[in-house]
Each structure stands twice: as C-alpha cells, then as structure tokens.
Design a protein around this motif. Structure first.
Motif, short mmCIF file in Angstrom:
data_model
loop_
_atom_site.label_atom_id
_atom_site.label_comp_id
_atom_site.label_asym_id
_atom_site.label_seq_id
_atom_site.Cartn_x
_atom_site.Cartn_y
_atom_site.Cartn_z
N ASP A 15 0.86 -1.18 0.00
CA ASP A 15 0.00 0.00 0.00
C ASP A 15 0.90 1.23 0.00
O ASP A 15 1.11 1.87 1.02
N TYR A 114 -7.83 -5.20 4.61
CA TYR A 114 -7.39 -3.97 3.97
C TYR A 114 -6.31 -4.27 2.96
O TYR A 114 -6.50 -5.13 2.11
N CYS A 144 -8.43 4.32 7.06
CA CYS A 144 -7.35 5.00 6.32
C CYS A 144 -7.77 6.33 5.71
O CYS A 144 -7.31 7.38 6.12
N ARG A 302 -6.92 12.62 8.05
CA ARG A 302 -7.07 11.80 9.25
C ARG A 302 -7.15 12.69 10.48
O ARG A 302 -6.41 12.54 11.45
MO LIG Z 1 -3.56 3.66 4.64
#
Ligand SMILES: [Mo]
Ligand SMILES: Nc1nc2c(c(=O)[nH]1)N[C@H]1C(S)=C(S)[C@@H](COP(=O)(O)OP(=O)(O)OC[C@H]3O[C@@H](n4cnc5c(=O)[nH]c(N)nc54)[C@H](O)[C@@H]3O)O[C@H]1N2
Ligand SMILES: Nc1nc2c(c(=O)[nH]1)N[C@H]1C(S)=C(S)[C@@H](COP(=O)(O)OP(=O)(O)OC[C@H]3O[C@@H](n4cnc5c(=O)[nH]c(N)nc54)[C@H](O)[C@@H]3O)O[C@H]1N2
Ligand code: SF4
Length: 681
Positions: A15, A114, A144, A302
């Motif tokens: 990722d 994920y 996320c 976030r």
């Molecule tokens: Mo992430």
C-alpha cells in the motif's frame, strides 16, 4: 545446471504510492536476492530501505512465515497452536459459519480486511465469498482514507482521478499538503519531486525530509488546514490570480464563498494556523500563478474535520483554474487502470445508489472500523471475526478494547496472514497466506500510471496459499457452487488485462514486467466536466447538505488542545509499512526504541529532558516512549510513528492511545486528532 541464474520481473504490491518494479534473482531455482528493477521508471534499480531488508529477510524465512493451517490449543492470545490439515481447517470454519448462520444469521460474521497485499486478485477476489456468505464488512477505507474520498466525492464526483505525475515536467509549482513522500513514497521524494522544474511547497506540521528539502514549508498547527486554504485563496483573489472564466464554466458555489474568503486575511489566517502572516502570501502567489499540481495526502484527512479540510483545499485548483492543462491538476489517489481504460475521460455521473455488479450481491450494511472495538466486545452483535490482509490489533484504534474483544472465548476468530501477528495470536484458526513472490497477479500504483505484473518467482512456502485459492476452497467447504466463486486466476487476469486499455495480454505484461498505462502523460479533467449532479466542481454541494453537512466548506481551524493536552501525530514511519516488517529483526534494530518528538517549549514546560522516558495518556490508554526534544513539530503537538508490533513493544503500540472518534465525513479514523497528556515516566 549448477549456478544457473534467472531474473524474474515482478511488482511490489504494498500500500505505497510508488508501485516499484522488482527483479527477483534466482540461483539454482531458489530466490537468491530481491532487488529493484533497473528498468522500472519508479524503482530505478532500488527498493526502498524497508523492502530491501524485509524482502530479503522475513519474507524469505521459513522460520518466520506461517507454513500450515493451525488451530488454537491454549488460551486466546497465548499463541499456542497445533498444525492441522487444510481439510480440517476449512471444514471447521464451514461448520461454524453454517451454525452461526442458522442460529443468528450470517451477518453476525464480521470480516475485516485492507491492503496487506494490494495486487488485484489477492485484494479483490475474497470479497466475492463474503458477499455470497452475507457477512458484515468492516468498511475498509474507514481505517485510512474515507473522509477524503467522501469529501472529494461531493466536490469532484470522483476522488480516484488525480493528475498524472508525468505532467510535472510542465509544472511551475507542486504543493504537497499533508503527505510525507520521504516516508510514504520514497522514490517520488527522491526522484519525482527533485527532478521536476517546479517549486515545491509543503504544508505539514512536521518538518519531515520532504518538507526540509522543499522551497517553502508551511509548518502549521494540526487541524488548521481549512483556515489556511481560505487564507491562500484570499491572497489569490487580492493578487488577481483567479481564473474567472474557468469558474464561470466549471465551478458551483464560488460566489457564495466570497464573504468567508474576504474575511480570511493573512492576519486572520496567521492567528488560526500559527503561521507568520508573511508566510501566507508567497505560496499563494506561486501556486496561483501555476501551472500547479496539488497533492493532498491521506494523513491530511485523518483529522476530526478531515472532510471539511478536503473541501476547503479543493477551492485552490477550482479558483485558479489549475485543472485540465499540462502541469496542473489535483490528486488524492489514482485508479490508474480505470483512468487508462477510459483514456482519461471522466466517468459518467452515476446516482449514489450504485447497482451491484452481477456477481456481487449487496451484503448487510458495513460498519465503520471506528465501531469495531465496541462491536467485538458485544456477544449479541458479533459471533465470528474473520481477519485477512490486515492486522487490526496493531493498526486499529482502541487497542485495549480490541484486545478484550479478541479475547472473548465465544468469538470464533479466523486470521489469514503470512506471519504470526499479534492479531493471529487470538485466532481459533490461522490460515497461512502465500506471499506476493509466490503467485501471479497484477499490481498498479495509486500514484504513477504504471501497471505491473506480479509474477510467481517461487512455490508458496510450506502449505501456504494465495488469498484467492483459500477462498475458492472455503467456498467449496461451504457448499457454494456459484461460478464466480471458483473463477480461475488465469481467466480473471486476462479479463483485467482486456479491460485495462493497455492492449496487452497478461503473458505480454509479465514478459515486460510493467507497462505505462499510456505512452504519453495524460492531462486529466481536460473536458472540464465532472461526475457530479451538476457536471461542475461543486464547492457548494446539495448532496453534502442532504447528508447533513454544510453546503459549503467552512473557514475553520480546530481549537488548540486545552488543559495542557497535546495533539499526537502518528503518521507513516520510514522502516515499517503499516505493521508489516515489524517482525524483521534487522528492521527492529534499524528503528531502535520507539520515540516521541516534543517541541523544546513543551519539554521545558513539562520538565522533560532529551532521551527521558515519558508517558502519554488519555481516555483510551497510556504508553511510555523515549523523548526526543526537537522543533521538527510545532509546540502543542507530538510526533511518533504508527504501527509497531505491540508484542515487541511490551504489549502496546501507539494505537493504545487511538480514540476511535469519527471524522466529520465518512465515519473514518481521526487518528491525527488524538490528544494526550504528557508526563515524565
Ligand atoms: Mo492507509
Ligand atoms: N496510529 C496510527 N494507526 C494507523 C494509521 C496511522 O496513521 N496512525 N494508519 C492507518 C492506515 S492508513 C492504515 S491503511 C491501516 C493499515 O492497517 P492494516 O490493514 O492492519 O495494515 P498492516 O498492519 O500492514 O497489516 C497487513 C497484514 O496483511 C498481511 N499480509 C501481507 N500480504 C498478505 C497476503 O497476501 N494475504 C494475507 N491474507 N495477508 C497478507 C501482513 O503480513 C500484515 O500482517 O493502519 C491504520 N493505523
Ligand atoms: N514507509 C511507509 N510508507 C507507507 C506507509 C507506512 O506505514 N510506512 N503506509 C501506507 C499507507 S497505508 C498510507 S495511507 C500512506 C499514507 O501516507 P501519507 O499520505 O503521506 O500520510 P501519513 O503518513 O499518514 O501522513 C502524512 C503527513 O500528514 C501530516 N499531518 C498530520 N496531521 C496533519 C494536519 O493537521 N495538517 C497537515 N497539513 N498535515 C498533517 C503528518 O505530519 C505527515 O507528515 O502511506 C503508505 N506508505
Ligand atoms: S514499499 Fe513502496 S517504495 Fe518500497 S519497494 Fe514497495 S513500492 Fe517501492
């Protein structure tokens, strides 16, 4: 033949923005070395530091990998397991699932997943099984980046179409806002940013390596970004850097924002953000003059008000017309394959109630990852927890509550992973996943427009199997005969390639290792029509209003923490990929002891010296770390890294402090909004 050498080209499926090409060197049929592909435009012959270590370390080490299915023989969390056959493991799971389905409904099975591996089949195929089963899904992006997706969904209609990084050759300015490429996109940091002729501006509370190397760094207070966006647009208006023709043709809501923009003077913005007023004008001039690229990081959203921040930041390209021309654009994430397949044209607007694809019936409503800690502790709600492609005990909020939920004797837990993680220690059944080096797949970058072959370089270690094969077998064990649950890899890979727009077969892609999605850089949003209800950029959004949000972005900043608390940031570190690699001894050595950076003023106020042990605490828990006194962060904020293995840190990592407060949009994590008190340990 002795000493025979073979090179297999594959792709890193982590990722990660970079999407590096890999060259696997085999000697005598065995993997000898995993290196960066010298012919790959991003990797340029080098893996990042963490992968260079771990791919030649724990990933190849049968002593560390999970090699066979196991069942629990001791108390939950004790890591006492005994090896069992695949047949026993799968029939045990099938029996328990059927019993739960009969007694309380299949929606009492919660599955969480994920981006442990991001290659197409390994990440996508298991969803077919869970949809057929009717299990509840923990909404993956809520751990996320969901706030950003929802917010830019309102504004642009699609948050998966950014800019093509290759167009940076035409840019005068690249604005990196709330991302840290030096950690999260190390090759983009090292090559892409440095090689562009553009001025680089970074907006981040942290003076990370990319910020330190930038032309300008705006070190604002965390959570004050929407105020800064209004302040920058204020200066752009004052300096005549607004593209009124673009606004008239393509933007909705500009006029309604004028009062707030006029109010956001440099003096006001400075007071909101903690930046000197003089620092607000220059970046506005450079960005406004363009052509400019705007990269909004996943870290940026976030925060408790992450959705509003994204909507406010969208004013910059919309107002200055930095869209749809070479060197200009905005980016959050790229669905490279989808964009290439459509030849860059925007997708048609679809009403929000998406029709389910034929092979994916709509399941029960998903739950936010922020609700999972409570739900796991509720026996009337969740009876089984299936964890694949993620490590929630390391990565999820409310670690103490997660652990008590996982310890429930009546919770039937299945964990599928390559390694014996902290989460796996609580499983009733552990299933071993093959690594990306051990099966064919396709892997694309979510930044660059490269499409990579993931090529099998070795047999799966021990009895491990790729995710897709595990779920084909589980479907059989459940008695599910649906054709789409048993589709073969080769067939699915060819289907993906046929839709990819590259004109290549999978065999051809494998031969080359990787391909550009298009030979020339794509200028996106060229037509200026957006998949929103109006077809325009909706700074004013009726859909947002209908969902209970303000119609317009708000010029607001989070109040600084009160009562002596500090705001704790825990973004991507250099040596881990989320929790991945936290079990590699060399990585553990390179990381050293976990630290927290404290601004000198805060250290003085709390009487803390460099290197001292300090305790951070809040309602969720407490954690002791080593203090590093540094102005890398502003006063009022603290900095540590995310997701070490709790078991290697005395039982907890930073997520023991992670309060599962939802963002303003998208029910997502607001981990960078966590507040703690600080004291000497
Ligand atoms: Mo992430
Ligand atoms: N404090 C704090 N916490 C955070 C964040 C933060 O910024 N701060 N960031 C959040 C973010 S952005 C994210 S995305 C999440 C990530 O959180 P997670 O999704 O939990 O990510 P990882 O911890 O890397 O876990 C991935 C797991 O997948 C396994 N895996 C790898 N390959 C395969 C495979 O082929 N098959 C299977 N079955 N398993 C495989 C790995 O071994 C690893 O254990 O963490 C979040 N947590
Ligand atoms: N080495 C490494 N690479 C990774 C990962 C990893 O764990 N390690 N994780 C991967 C994953 S899953 C993801 S989602 C991406 C995330 O990568 P990025 O998109 O870069 O996001 P983060 O690392 O979470 O945070 C980036 C920056 O946001 C800043 N930030 C925090 N709060 C604020 C704020 O209020 N305002 C502003 N302007 N900035 C703020 C942080 O200080 C940090 O420097 O990285 C991926 N790449
Ligand atoms: S994690 Fe990212 S930087 Fe490291 S090798 Fe993989 S794609 Fe490249």
């Amino acid at each position: 033949m002795a000493g025979e050498r073979e090179i297999i080209k594959t792709t890193c499926p982590r990722d990660c923005y970079d999407g590096c090409g890999i060259a696997v060197v085999k000697r005598d049929g065995r993997i000898a070395k995993v290196l960066g592909d010298p012919d790959h435009p991003t990797a340029r012959g080098a893996l990042c530091g963490k992968c260079a270590v771990a791919y030649n370390g724990v990933w190849l080490d049968p002593e560390v990998r999970l090699l066979h299915p196991m069942k629990r023989t001791g108390p939950k969390g004790s890591s006492q397991f005994t090896a069992i056959s695949w047949n026993e493991a799968l029939s045990t799971i099938a029996e328990r699932f059927h019993a739960i389905g009969r007694e309380s409904g299949f929606d009492r099975i919660l599955h969480t997943h994920y981006t442990g591996t991001c290659s197409s089949l390994a990440i996508g195929f298991p969803g077919r099984f869970f949809a057929r089963l009717g299990a509840t899904e923990a909404e993956p992006d809520t751990i996320c980046n969901n706030a950003g997706h929802v917010a830019w969904g309102y504004v642009f209609g699609d948050s998966h179409i950014g800019f093509d990084p290759r167009t940076a050759r035409d840019s005068a300015c690249i604005l990196v806002w709330g991302a840290n490429p030096s950690h999260s996109a190390p090759h983009a940091h090292k090559h892409w940013l440095k090689e562009s002729p553009a001025k680089v501006i970074v907006v981040d509370p942290v003076r990370h390596e990319t910020a330190a190397a930038a032309d300008l760094h705006l070190q604002l207070r965390p959570g004050s970004d929407a105020a800064l966006a209004f302040g920058l647009v204020h200066v752009m208006v004052r300096e005549g850097l607004i593209d009124q023709a673009y606004i008239d043709a393509h933007v909705l809501g500009w006029d309604e924002l004028q009062a707030d923009i006029a109010m956001a003077t440099p003096a006001w913005t400075a007071a909101q953000t903690g930046l000197p007023a003089a620092q607000i004008e220059e970046p506005a001039r450079i960005y406004g003059a363009g052509p400019s690229l705007l990269w909004l990081g996943q870290g940026l959203q976030r925060q408790p008000s992450g959705g509003n921040i994204f909507r406010a930041c969208a004013m910059l390209p919309a107002a200055s017309g930095n869209i749809g021309k070479p060197g200009a654009g905005f980016y959050y994430l790229n669905d490279a394959m989808g964009i290439v397949a459509r030849k860059g044209a925007a997708p048609a607007w679809q009403p929000p109630a998406r029709a389910a694809p034929e092979d994916m019936p709509d399941g029960p409503p998903s739950v936010s990852q922020m609700d999972v800690p409570d739900q796991l502790n509720d026996a009337s709600r969740i009876r089984s927890y299936v964890v694949w492609n993620c490590n929630p005990l390391a990565s999820n909020p409310a670690q103490t509550k997660m652990r008590s939920g996982l310890a429930r004797e009546d919770l039937f837990t299945v964990v599928i992973d390559c390694f014996p993680t902290d989460t796996a220690a609580y499983a009733d059944i552990v299933l071993p996943a093959a690594s990306f080096l051990e099966f064919d797949d396709i892997s694309t970058s979510y930044f660059h427009f490269t499409i990579g072959a993931q090529a099998k370089a070795a047999e799966p270690m021990g009895q491990s199997l790729p995710n897709q094969e595990i779920f084909r077998r589980l479907a059989t064990a459940m008695g599910f005969e649906d054709k789409h649950l048993h589709a073969r890899d080769e067939e699915m890979l060819e289907k993906i390639m046929a839709r990819s727009g590259t004109g290549l077969s999978f065999a051809q892609l494998k031969e080359k290792g990787w391909a550009w999605g298009t030979p020339e850089p794509l200028v996106l949003w060229l037509e200026g029509s957006f998949p929103t209800p109006s077809g325009k950029i909706e700074l004013a959004s009726e859909r947002a209003a209908a969902d209970g949000h303000p119609r317009l972005p708000r010029p607001q900043a989070d109040a600084p923490p009160a009562d002596g608390r500090l705001r704790l940031l825990s973004p991507a570190g250099k040596w881990l990929m989320n929790s991945l690699y936290g079990n590699d001894p060399r990585i553990v050595e390179l990381m050293g002891q976990a630290t927290v950076a404290i601004h000198p003023d805060d250290a003085r106020r709390h009487n803390i010296g460099d290197g001292a042990a300090v305790t951070l605490s809040n309602a969720a828990g407490c954690l002791t770390l080593k203090a590093v006194i540094s102005d890398i962060i502003p006063a009022g904020a603290l900095l540590t890294d995310k997701s070490r293995w709790p078991g290697k840190e005395g039982g907890s990592n930073v997520n023991v402090l992670h309060v599962p407060q939802k963002t303003d949009m998208g029910e997502s994590t607001s981990v960078h909004g966590v507040e703690v008190t600080l004291s000497a340990a």
